[in-house]
Structure formats: structure tokens, C-alpha cells
Scaffold this motif. Structure first.
Motif, PDB file in Angstrom:
ATOM      1  N   PRO A   1       0.795  -1.232   0.000  1.00 18.60           N
ATOM      2  CA  PRO A   1       0.000   0.000   0.000  1.00 18.60           C
ATOM      3  C   PRO A   1       0.825   1.279   0.000  1.00 18.60           C
ATOM      4  CG  PRO A   1      -0.839  -1.567   1.615  1.00 18.60           C
ATOM      5  CD  PRO A   1       0.466  -2.114   1.128  1.00 18.60           C
ATOM      6  N   LYS A   2       2.043   1.255   0.523  1.00 23.14           N
ATOM      7  CA  LYS A   2       2.787   2.508   0.648  1.00 23.14           C
ATOM      8  C   LYS A   2       3.104   3.131  -0.701  1.00 23.14           C
ATOM      9  CE  LYS A   2       7.457   0.483   0.917  1.00 23.14           C
ATOM     10  NZ  LYS A   2       8.604   0.234   1.805  1.00 23.14           N
ATOM     11  N   TYR A   3       3.253   2.307  -1.743  1.00 23.37           N
ATOM     12  CA  TYR A   3       3.566   2.859  -3.053  1.00 23.37           C
ATOM     13  C   TYR A   3       2.371   3.578  -3.671  1.00 23.37           C
ATOM     14  CZ  TYR A   3       7.711  -0.037  -2.669  1.00 23.37           C
ATOM     15  OH  TYR A   3       8.889  -0.599  -2.240  1.00 23.37           O
ATOM     16  N   THR A   4       1.187   3.340  -3.125  1.00 22.83           N
ATOM     17  CA  THR A   4       0.006   4.086  -3.549  1.00 22.83           C
ATOM     18  C   THR A   4      -0.268   5.257  -2.615  1.00 22.83           C
ATOM     19  OG1 THR A   4      -0.969   2.071  -4.487  1.00 22.83           O
ATOM     20  CG2 THR A   4      -2.456   3.911  -4.048  1.00 22.83           C
ATOM     21  N   VAL A   5      -0.124   5.034  -1.297  1.00 22.88           N
ATOM     22  CA  VAL A   5      -0.515   6.031  -0.310  1.00 22.88           C
ATOM     23  C   VAL A   5       0.467   7.199  -0.262  1.00 22.88           C
ATOM     24  CG1 VAL A   5      -0.936   6.422   2.143  1.00 22.88           C
ATOM     25  CG2 VAL A   5      -1.736   4.328   1.060  1.00 22.88           C
TER      26      VAL A   5
END
Length: 363
Positions: free
Chosen positions: A323-327
Motif C-alpha cells: 500500500p505505501k507505493y500508492t498512499v
């Protein structure tokens, strides 16, 4: 009193352990415990988690062997047609012949891999019912439908000697579509929400075109006599330089979203691609006149191009799963917009004329 109430003396009617908690749950000892969907690491970088630990994005369900192979073989086919037509026009038949065969074999394998991933051939045919200019898949399907017969006619004419003039015309037509065949798969994958692909939309076409040119040049070096392989060597070197420079620029511009290109399985594939590509280009420059060195360098370039496509695919899978690569990029963009809005407001306030002193009233 069935509910609690806040008074001047404090909370009256409270029922310990029965209060509704938002974003947390209570434990047996009465201490607060973070809900898993809101849990954060106390020190260092936050641990980005999605609601109920579900991925933020739908996971990629494409088969790596099919789609990464489709990306690689399509690029090899398109660039091979360009080199083959050039070899025809400059009277290098021993270079043109294997590249025409390569173009036909590669585009056949590319379409077969795509159809295998789609499940049945009818789904590919259905994509030809309309032409939608805003859809890379629709445009790419029509490019493949036009390119395939031309590459096939050129190869069959070369093999049988039938209608050589028509075969040469077909080779030129395939060469005209070759760059599009090599490049369209880049916007195809970048036109998605997958962070490692979408964020690289500026450089990815150059990466794919350079990789395709290096692969076709490597095939020409491996199959043609060294006396006729000079265009293949030049294509290999130029393609390697373009691919390496575009990858370097893409990874530096993307920031933290480029991590999948450096870490894990995808990072290993990308490192192997860079090593093989540089080694193949060095072989083309320094030992291209030696038949054995030319063949080994050509094989290295082909392997490097394949590793690039498989590495790009694997990086996309890794970025969609975390998720961090989106958030993080979303939060950064929001902060940048807030900062830009504040700067614009400050400039507007500074440039507006200040009100003058009030005039005294007649009264």
C-alpha cells in the motif's frame, strides 16, 4: 441512568468497558489497543496498511510468463522488422533473412502469449470490433492485426522466393509499423493504477524501444556474418544506451516508487538486465569483428532485454501489493497542492493594493 452524561462535576453514569471506541478496541486490562487497520509503527517509517489488511489496489492476475513474454517478443519483432528492411535496402541479404524470420516468429509467439492469457482467441478478435483511440489496448490490437500479416508475407517470400517484389514491399510495411509494435506496450501498462508502471509513463516508452533495438541488434549479431552485421551492432549499442539512460532517469525521477526496481526479485532481474545489456554493448563495440564474440554479445543482449521486460512486470506486481507505493505519492501530491495554494494566496495578497487611510467624516 442508562447512558453517560458530561456534567460540571465530570462524567456521570459511565459504564467502564462499554464505551464505543473509534479506531481502537479495548483489552481485558482496560488499556487502549490500536485497531489493525489503524496501527502504526511507533518509530521510523509508518507501516502502511489497508482496511482489514486488504490491498489498496486489485492484484495483478496476469501470468508473468505470458505477459512479460508478450512484452519482450513484441519488442523484438518490431525492431527486427526495422533492421530487416534496412538490410534489404542496403543489400545485406544474410542479415535481412534471419531478422525477417525472427520478426515472424516473435510476433507469433507474442500474440500466442497474449491469447493464452486472455483465455480464448475470441477475446482478441472481439477487441477488433471497434477502434478506440484513447485505449492503448484497442490501438495495440489493431497495430498487431496490421503488422502480423506484413511480417508473415515478408518472411514467407524470403523463404520461398515467391513474389520477391511484393515480399520486399511487405518488409517495408512491417518496418513502418515496427516502432509502434515495439513501443505501444509501454503506454499499455502505464495506463493503469499500478504505481511502478504508472509513475514511469514518461520514460517507459524509451526503455521499451531501446530494449527492443538492443534485442534485435543482438539477434542480428548472433545470426548474421560479421561482414554484414554492422547495422545490427550499431542498433545494439544505440538501443543499449537509450535503455540504460531512460531507466536511470526513470528510477531517479520516481523517488521511493522506484524501490521495486532495486529490491527483491524484480530488483535482481533489473540488475541482471543492466549487466547483460552493458556487456553485450561492450562486445558489440570491442569485439564485433570476431564471430564468437559477436554471437556471445548478441545472446547477452537478448537475455538482457528479456530480463528488462520480466523485471518491469515483476516490479509492477510488487508495487501493487504494497500500500505505501500508492498512499505515499498521493499524500505527497496533496501536500504539494496545499503548498502551491498557500503560495498563490500569499502572492495574491501581497500584490493586491492595501487600503488607504480613512477620510475624516464631515460630521
Amino acid at each position: 441512568m442508562s447512558t453517560s452524561d458530561v456534567t460540571r462535576e465530570g462524567i456521570r453514569g459511565a459504564h467502564p468497558g462499554r464505551e464505543a471506541l473509534t479506531g481502537a478496541v479495548s483489552t481485558l486490562d482496560g488499556h487502549r489497543r490500536d485497531h489493525p487497520s489503524r496501527r502504526r509503527v511507533r518509530r521510523g517509517e509508518p507501516e502502511f496498511r489497508s482496511y482489514y489488511d486488504k490491498p489498496v489496489l486489485n492484484q495483478i492476475v496476469w501470468e508473468p510468463r505470458d505477459i512479460a513474454g508478450y512484452l519482450f517478443l513484441g519488442g523484438l519483432a518490431g525492431a527486427s522488422s526495422v533492421l530487416a528492411a534496412g538490410a534489404d535496402l542496403t543489400d545485406r541479404p544474410d542479415l535481412a533473412r534471419p531478422l525477417k524470420y525472427t520478426a515472424l516468429g516473435a510476433i507469433t509467439g507474442s500474440v500466442a502469449a497474449l491469447v493464452n492469457d486472455l483465455g480464448r482467441p475470441a477475446r482478441f478478435v472481439n477487441m477488433l470490433r471497434v477502434l478506440k483511440w484513447t485505449s492503448p489496448m484497442s490501438v495495440g490490437s489493431w497495430i498487431l492485426a496490421a503488422y502480423g500479416p506484413l511480417a508473415g508475407a515478408a518472411a514467407v517470400s524470403q523463404a520461398t522466393g515467391i513474389l520477391p517484389g511484393l515480399g520486399r514491399t511487405a518488409a517495408v510495411g512491417a518496418a513502418a509499423l515496427g516502432p509502434a509494435v515495439a513501443a505501444y506496450t509501454a503506454p499499455l501498462i502505464c495506463d493503469t493504477a499500478v504505481p511502478a508502471w504508472h509513475e514511469g509513463y514518461r520514460e517507459m516508452p524509451f526503455v521499451f524501444v531501446g530494449s527492443a533495438a538492443a534485442a534485435a541488434g543482438g539477434m542480428g549479431m548472433a545470426t548474421a556474418p560479421v561482414e554484414q552485421a554492422a547495422p545490427a551492432r550499431r542498433a545494439a549499442v544505440l538501443g543499449s544506451v537509450l535503455e540504460t539512460a531512460a531507466l536511470w532517469r526513470m528510477e531517479h525521477r520516481m523517488g521511493m516508487v522506484a524501490k521495486p526496481y532495486r529490491e527483491g526479485r524484480s530488483g535482481g532481474l533489473m540488475r541482471a538486465a543492466k549487466i547483460l545489456t552493458v556487456a553485450g554493448a561492450a562486445g558489440a563495440l570491442l569485439g564485433g569483428r570476431n564471430r564468437a564474440v559477436s554471437a556471445v554479445a548478441g545472446a547477452a543482449l537478448l537475455a538482457g532485454s528479456a530480463c528488462t521486460r520480466f523485471g518491469v512486470f515483476s516490479a509492477g506486481v510488487a508495487s501493487a501489493a504494497d500500500p505505501k507505493y500508492t498512499v505515499v505519492p498521493q499524500r505527497q501530491r496533496l501536500e504539494e497542492r496545499k503548498t502551491d495554494a498557500a503560495i498563490s494566496a500569499a502572492k495574491a495578497a501581497a500584490s493586491s493594493p492595501s487600503p488607504g487611510p480613512e477620510e475624516p467624516s464631515d460630521s
